[in-house]
Motif scaffolding. Structure first.
Motif, short mmCIF file in Angstrom:
data_model
loop_
_atom_site.label_atom_id
_atom_site.label_comp_id
_atom_site.label_asym_id
_atom_site.label_seq_id
_atom_site.Cartn_x
_atom_site.Cartn_y
_atom_site.Cartn_z
N TYR A 47 81.80 100.56 1.81
CA TYR A 47 82.63 100.90 0.65
C TYR A 47 81.89 101.85 -0.28
O TYR A 47 82.44 102.89 -0.70
CB TYR A 47 83.02 99.62 -0.09
N TYR A 48 80.64 101.53 -0.59
CA TYR A 48 79.86 102.37 -1.49
C TYR A 48 79.61 103.75 -0.88
O TYR A 48 79.67 104.77 -1.58
CB TYR A 48 78.53 101.69 -1.81
N GLY A 49 79.35 103.76 0.41
CA GLY A 49 79.09 105.03 1.08
C GLY A 49 80.29 105.96 1.04
O GLY A 49 80.14 107.17 0.88
N ILE A 50 81.48 105.38 1.19
CA ILE A 50 82.70 106.20 1.20
C ILE A 50 83.16 106.55 -0.21
O ILE A 50 83.44 107.71 -0.52
CB ILE A 50 83.82 105.47 1.97
N ILE A 51 83.23 105.54 -1.07
CA ILE A 51 83.78 105.73 -2.41
C ILE A 51 82.81 106.44 -3.35
O ILE A 51 83.18 107.37 -4.07
CB ILE A 51 84.21 104.39 -3.02
N GLU A 52 81.56 106.02 -3.34
CA GLU A 52 80.59 106.55 -4.30
C GLU A 52 79.79 107.74 -3.77
O GLU A 52 79.41 108.62 -4.53
CB GLU A 52 79.62 105.44 -4.74
N LYS A 53 79.52 107.75 -2.46
CA LYS A 53 78.70 108.82 -1.90
C LYS A 53 79.53 109.88 -1.18
O LYS A 53 79.00 110.91 -0.75
CB LYS A 53 77.67 108.23 -0.93
N GLY A 54 80.81 109.65 -1.04
CA GLY A 54 81.71 110.66 -0.51
C GLY A 54 81.67 110.88 0.99
O GLY A 54 82.11 111.92 1.49
N PHE A 55 81.17 109.91 1.74
CA PHE A 55 81.18 110.05 3.20
C PHE A 55 82.60 109.95 3.73
O PHE A 55 83.37 109.08 3.30
CB PHE A 55 80.32 108.97 3.86
N GLU A 56 82.96 110.82 4.64
CA GLU A 56 84.26 110.71 5.29
C GLU A 56 84.19 109.71 6.42
O GLU A 56 83.09 109.41 6.94
CB GLU A 56 84.70 112.08 5.81
N ALA A 57 85.36 109.21 6.82
CA ALA A 57 85.42 108.12 7.80
C ALA A 57 84.70 108.45 9.11
O ALA A 57 83.94 107.60 9.63
CB ALA A 57 86.87 107.74 8.06
N PRO A 58 84.88 109.63 9.72
CA PRO A 58 84.18 109.92 10.99
C PRO A 58 82.66 109.83 10.88
O PRO A 58 81.99 109.29 11.76
CB PRO A 58 84.64 111.34 11.32
N ALA A 59 82.12 110.35 9.77
CA ALA A 59 80.67 110.29 9.57
C ALA A 59 80.21 108.85 9.39
O ALA A 59 79.18 108.43 9.94
CB ALA A 59 80.28 111.12 8.35
N MET A 60 80.97 108.09 8.62
CA MET A 60 80.61 106.69 8.40
C MET A 60 80.68 105.89 9.70
O MET A 60 79.80 105.06 9.98
CB MET A 60 81.54 106.08 7.34
N ILE A 61 81.68 106.15 10.51
CA ILE A 61 81.81 105.46 11.80
C ILE A 61 80.63 105.80 12.70
O ILE A 61 80.06 104.94 13.38
CB ILE A 61 83.14 105.83 12.48
N GLY A 62 80.24 107.09 12.72
CA GLY A 62 79.10 107.51 13.53
C GLY A 62 77.81 106.84 13.11
O GLY A 62 77.03 106.37 13.94
N LEU A 63 77.57 106.78 11.79
CA LEU A 63 76.37 106.12 11.28
C LEU A 63 76.39 104.62 11.58
O LEU A 63 75.38 104.02 11.95
CB LEU A 63 76.26 106.34 9.77
N PHE A 64 77.57 104.04 11.43
CA PHE A 64 77.73 102.60 11.71
C PHE A 64 77.39 102.30 13.16
O PHE A 64 76.64 101.36 13.46
CB PHE A 64 79.17 102.19 11.39
N LEU A 65 77.93 103.09 14.09
CA LEU A 65 77.67 102.87 15.51
C LEU A 65 76.20 103.11 15.86
O LEU A 65 75.64 102.42 16.71
CB LEU A 65 78.58 103.77 16.35
N ALA A 66 75.58 104.09 15.20
CA ALA A 66 74.16 104.34 15.42
C ALA A 66 73.32 103.14 14.99
O ALA A 66 72.39 102.73 15.70
CB ALA A 66 73.73 105.59 14.66
#
Length: 222
Positions: A47-66
Motif C-alpha cells: 500500500y505504501y509503495g503504491i500510494i506514497e511512493k508512486g509505484f505502478e502495479a506491474p512494477a510492484m508485482i515484479g518486485l513482490f515476485l522477486a
C-alpha cells in the motif's frame, strides 16, 4: 557433515527449553499469529509503495515476485547451513537444538512450528533496514514478497505436520519433508519447494519402493 543416524521422534509432549518462564512462553505461538502479522505487514508495504511512493502495479508485482523467489533461496540456505549447523561444541549443540533440533525430536509440537511473534517483528524490522539500504524504495515491494514467502513457508510447514497427505499435486511437499525428518536429515532441506534441492543436488537418494512406502499418508508415521 551431520550424522544421518535418526533418533525416534516423540509424538507427544513439548519439551522445556528455558528455565525462565517468560522466555519459555515466548518459544510457543499459534500458527495464525505470525501469518496475520506478516500478511498485515506485507499489505502495508505494498500500500505504501503504491500510494506514497508512486509505484505502478506491474512494477510492484515484479518486485513482490522477486522477493518471494529470493525467500525460497534463503529458506533453503537457512535450513541447510544454520538449522543443521554441525554440533562441534556444546554452545553450537545448544544453539542447534533450540533453533531446530527440538523440532526434529518433537515434530508434532504444533506450538513450535513457527517463530515467536516478537522475534518475527524484530527480524522483519532488521530486514527492512538492510533491504532499504540496498534497494532503496524498491524495498516496499521486495520485502512484501519476501514476508509472504515466509508466511507461505510457515503455512506449508504447519500443514505437512498437522494434516494428512492430500491426494493432489501438493503431496510432493509432504513426502519431501517426511524424507528429511524420517530418512535423510542431510537431504531435502526445501520445505515450501524442492527447487533448491534440485539445484544444489540435495534431493533424496534413490531407495527401494518398500522404503518409500514408509512415509505413507502422514508426515508423522507412528
Amino acid at each position: 557433515m551431520e550424522s544421518t543416524k535418526l533418533k525416534r521422534p516423540k509424538h507427544k509432549g513439548s519439551p522445556k527449553l528455558f528455565d525462565n518462564p517468560i522466555l519459555e512462553k515466548l518459544t510457543h505461538t499459534h500458527i495464525s499469529i505470525p501469518l496475520i502479522i506478516f500478511g498485515l505487514i506485507a499489505t502495508a508495504l505494498v500500500y505504501y509503495g503504491i500510494i506514497e511512493k508512486g509505484f505502478e502495479a506491474p512494477a510492484m508485482i515484479g518486485l513482490f515476485l522477486a522477493g518471494l523467489f529470493f525467500f525460497t533461496f534463503i529458506e533453503y540456505v537457512m535450513h541447510r547451513y544454520l538449522y543443521h549447523i554441525p554440533a562441534t561444541s556444546p554452545r553450537k549443540q545448544k544453539l542447534s537444538y533450540t533453533m531446530h533440533g527440538v523440532h526434529h525430536d518433537y515434530p508434532k509440537d504444533k506450538s513450535r512450528l513457527a517463530m515467536p511473534p516478537l522475534l518475527s517483528l524484530i527480524i522483519s524490522t532488521v530486514l527492512f533496514i538492510i533491504y532499504r539500504a540496498v534497494l532503496g524504495d524498491y524495498v516496499f515491494g521486495f520485502l512484501a514478497g519476501f514476508l509472504i514467502g515466509y508466511a507461505g513457508y510457515l503455512a506449508v510447514h504447519y500443514s505437512v505436520h498437522a494434516f494428512k497427505v492430500p491426494g493432489n499435486f501438493l503431496k510432493i511437499l509432504w513426502h519431501h519433508h517426511s524424507i528429511h525428518h524420517y530418512r535423510e536429515p542431510d537431504r531435502a532441506f526445501g520445505v515450501s519447494s524442492p527447487l533448491w534441492d534440485q539445484i544444489f543436488r540435495t534431493m533424496p537418494r534413490k531407495s527401494p519402493n518398500s522404503n518409500r512406502a514408509a512415509v505413507g499418508t502422514s508426515i508423522d508415521p507412528s
